[in-house]
Design a protein around this motif. Sequence first.
Motif, PDB file in Angstrom:
ATOM      1  N   THR A 191      27.368 -41.312  71.760  1.00 31.83           N
ATOM      2  CA  THR A 191      25.997 -41.816  71.618  1.00 31.83           C
ATOM      3  C   THR A 191      25.541 -42.556  72.879  1.00 31.83           C
ATOM      4  O   THR A 191      24.388 -42.450  73.289  1.00 31.83           O
ATOM      5  CB  THR A 191      25.931 -42.792  70.419  1.00 31.83           C
ATOM      6  N   LEU A 192      26.472 -43.314  73.469  1.00 27.57           N
ATOM      7  CA  LEU A 192      26.101 -44.150  74.612  1.00 27.57           C
ATOM      8  C   LEU A 192      26.297 -43.439  75.948  1.00 27.57           C
ATOM      9  O   LEU A 192      26.044 -44.026  76.999  1.00 27.57           O
ATOM     10  CB  LEU A 192      26.916 -45.447  74.589  1.00 27.57           C
ATOM     11  N   GLY A 193      26.763 -42.196  75.899  1.00 25.98           N
ATOM     12  CA  GLY A 193      26.971 -41.464  77.149  1.00 25.98           C
ATOM     13  C   GLY A 193      28.150 -41.962  77.953  1.00 25.98           C
ATOM     14  O   GLY A 193      28.090 -42.025  79.186  1.00 25.98           O
ATOM     15  N   LEU A 194      29.240 -42.326  77.274  1.00 20.86           N
ATOM     16  CA  LEU A 194      30.434 -42.838  77.950  1.00 20.86           C
ATOM     17  C   LEU A 194      31.587 -41.859  77.790  1.00 20.86           C
ATOM     18  O   LEU A 194      31.704 -41.199  76.756  1.00 20.86           O
ATOM     19  CB  LEU A 194      30.856 -44.182  77.344  1.00 20.86           C
ATOM     20  N   GLU A 195      32.446 -41.788  78.801  1.00 25.57           N
ATOM     21  CA  GLU A 195      33.689 -41.038  78.646  1.00 25.57           C
ATOM     22  C   GLU A 195      34.766 -41.975  78.113  1.00 25.57           C
ATOM     23  O   GLU A 195      34.944 -43.088  78.632  1.00 25.57           O
ATOM     24  CB  GLU A 195      34.134 -40.424  79.981  1.00 25.57           C
ATOM     25  N   THR A 196      35.479 -41.534  77.089  1.00 26.33           N
ATOM     26  CA  THR A 196      36.497 -42.384  76.474  1.00 26.33           C
ATOM     27  C   THR A 196      37.847 -42.175  77.147  1.00 26.33           C
ATOM     28  O   THR A 196      38.374 -41.068  77.174  1.00 26.33           O
ATOM     29  CB  THR A 196      36.631 -42.077  74.973  1.00 26.33           C
ATOM     30  N   LEU A 197      38.390 -43.262  77.672  1.00 23.26           N
ATOM     31  CA  LEU A 197      39.733 -43.252  78.254  1.00 23.26           C
ATOM     32  C   LEU A 197      40.636 -44.047  77.328  1.00 23.26           C
ATOM     33  O   LEU A 197      40.276 -45.144  76.892  1.00 23.26           O
ATOM     34  CB  LEU A 197      39.719 -43.927  79.628  1.00 23.26           C
ATOM     35  N   ALA A 198      41.790 -43.513  77.016  1.00 28.55           N
ATOM     36  CA  ALA A 198      42.736 -44.227  76.163  1.00 28.55           C
ATOM     37  C   ALA A 198      43.977 -44.526  76.984  1.00 28.55           C
ATOM     38  O   ALA A 198      44.603 -43.610  77.523  1.00 28.55           O
ATOM     39  CB  ALA A 198      43.084 -43.388  74.940  1.00 28.55           C
ATOM     40  N   ALA A 233      44.240 -37.953  70.811  1.00 29.79           N
ATOM     41  CA  ALA A 233      44.059 -36.515  70.992  1.00 29.79           C
ATOM     42  C   ALA A 233      42.638 -36.188  71.452  1.00 29.79           C
ATOM     43  O   ALA A 233      42.427 -35.208  72.162  1.00 29.79           O
ATOM     44  CB  ALA A 233      44.372 -35.792  69.683  1.00 29.79           C
ATOM     45  N   ARG A 234      41.682 -37.018  71.053  1.00 35.94           N
ATOM     46  CA  ARG A 234      40.288 -36.719  71.382  1.00 35.94           C
ATOM     47  C   ARG A 234      39.828 -37.408  72.660  1.00 35.94           C
ATOM     48  O   ARG A 234      38.788 -37.057  73.212  1.00 35.94           O
ATOM     49  CB  ARG A 234      39.386 -37.129  70.213  1.00 35.94           C
ATOM     50  N   ALA A 235      40.555 -38.404  73.121  1.00 38.09           N
ATOM     51  CA  ALA A 235      40.158 -39.117  74.339  1.00 38.09           C
ATOM     52  C   ALA A 235      40.929 -38.573  75.535  1.00 38.09           C
ATOM     53  O   ALA A 235      41.834 -37.754  75.387  1.00 38.09           O
ATOM     54  CB  ALA A 235      40.428 -40.611  74.175  1.00 38.09           C
ATOM     55  N   ARG A 236      40.545 -39.042  76.718  1.00 36.51           N
ATOM     56  CA  ARG A 236      41.331 -38.712  77.910  1.00 36.51           C
ATOM     57  C   ARG A 236      42.401 -39.790  78.029  1.00 36.51           C
ATOM     58  O   ARG A 236      42.090 -40.964  78.276  1.00 36.51           O
ATOM     59  CB  ARG A 236      40.384 -38.705  79.109  1.00 36.51           C
TER      60      ARG A 236
END
Lengths: 279, 279
Positions: A191-198, A233-236
Amino acid sequence: MPETIRDPADPRLDPYARMRERDLVGRSGRFVAEGEVTLRLLLGPRARFRAESVLLAPERWPGLAGALAACPAPPPVYLADKAVMSAVTGFPIHRGVLAVGLRGAEPEPGALVPPPPAPVLVLGLAGLTNHDNVGAAFRNAAAFGADAVLLDGPSCDPLYRKSIRVSAGAALIQPFARLGPGRDWLALAETLGLETLALSPGGAGGLDGPDLPTRALLILGTEGPGLEAGLLARARALRIAMAPGFDSLNVATAAGIALHALARAQGRLVPRGPNRGGG
Amino acid sequence: MPETIRDPADPRLDPYARMRERDLVGRSGRFVAEGEVTLRLLLGPRARFRAESVLLAPERWPGLAGALAACPAPPPVYLADKAVMSAVTGFPIHRGVLAVGLRGAEPEPGALVPPPPAPVLVLGLAGLTNHDNVGAAFRNAAAFGADAVLLDGPSCDPLYRKSIRVSAGAALIQPFARLGPGRDWLALAETLGLETLALSPGGAGGLDGPDLPTRALLILGTEGPGLEAGLLARARALRIAMAPGFDSLNVATAAGIALHALARAQGRLVPRGPNRGGG
């Protein structure tokens, strides 16, 4: 001018009473900040909260009068001997500097994140139930200029007394918000246009690549179980390179190292400080 | 096979008695390690110290029997109910895993530093009088593969109970030595062929330059006063780039960030870990 209070039962001191018991009860509309560094941040222009009152040992007043005078809407200041302060709070007050702040309404996560194409650095804390770690993570978020810290429901309160202290006051200036019940980290990031890093010891990517995102949500979990597999699994998934044989970092330290790398890649850092001598 | 002890006054438990009072007295020839992670390191091949005995709650024995059997010279194991353990130590023992280790002789600093031209990374702690910070610094030194940690006289004991715990056991495997009274950091570095780096908010250099030394002594001081001016003037002063406005990092976190950068530049790190899932 400050007012001197000699009676520990004075109702103006009620918000300072039985502090440890209140710590155990948990969140209310107020919080307590301790110590001079923290008070100066609470009174300063970057504070996100309003001080309701300040309670000082009389000998601390001369050194702090200037900071209070500079405050646009200075709170009432009460002076009480450390013996009175200790009687009110229920434990020994050594430094003689306390303040009560008002939480106000918590913002929505989206309100803290600048829209694209601005660079964004958000720290997400998932299941961090240790106050020291939350406080230390806030300190690092502020040091490396994160736009916001987001916390899930189980993560503990950044405005808990000990969290504020360990954060060196960063919890009072660093914007933060809670992930609402049932809200999903990845859906929010989208929604916020962010890439998720874990950040995870099992992550395949490193922190020194050329392709670190300019709009990043960096999520950390607890040291033991780590982040849940579904989220990983869904994040980088990224890992911090370590030496062979002792693959163990404190979660707030890991946050510091990763935030430093991301903030540097995004050009957020001041490369050279003022010459402050040995400070 | 382990021996069960039911009497808190049994002399075999003397080294576990009145632990908090002994903490206050300070160093002796023994130290106490708590918890399973720490015990496994103490019994393992990288331990720098010998376990004199192990004290377990009976329910912990099955899970740890293998680690004790694998130890080349296994120490005696005593089993005692947590109530007995708590009566001996003087405080509630929740995890049911304790061990007493023997310090042995402390090495000379020079004995821990490989001769030129081998790459070297040594962390120097100057005046670190907080056990949490010393423990956390050791954890970071081990995570990034430092050859040694050197401590000056005022820095506190890495084998203090709380230091070991905060270090996640790193204090038991990470080589360390004390700077003798009157020994000078820079003179020692010169003798050992090391370049002295001093981490300081006023430092002119950064951590991402191409010219980080392959034989480095990285010195950190306390958060408040920092390193003394005389040392800063003679060393190469580096700073960690931070965001404007909140120039504040915990000293162990700063150590972690700097050690990570130096270890990476020296090629000490494993860039990609095994895929351990969400661990």
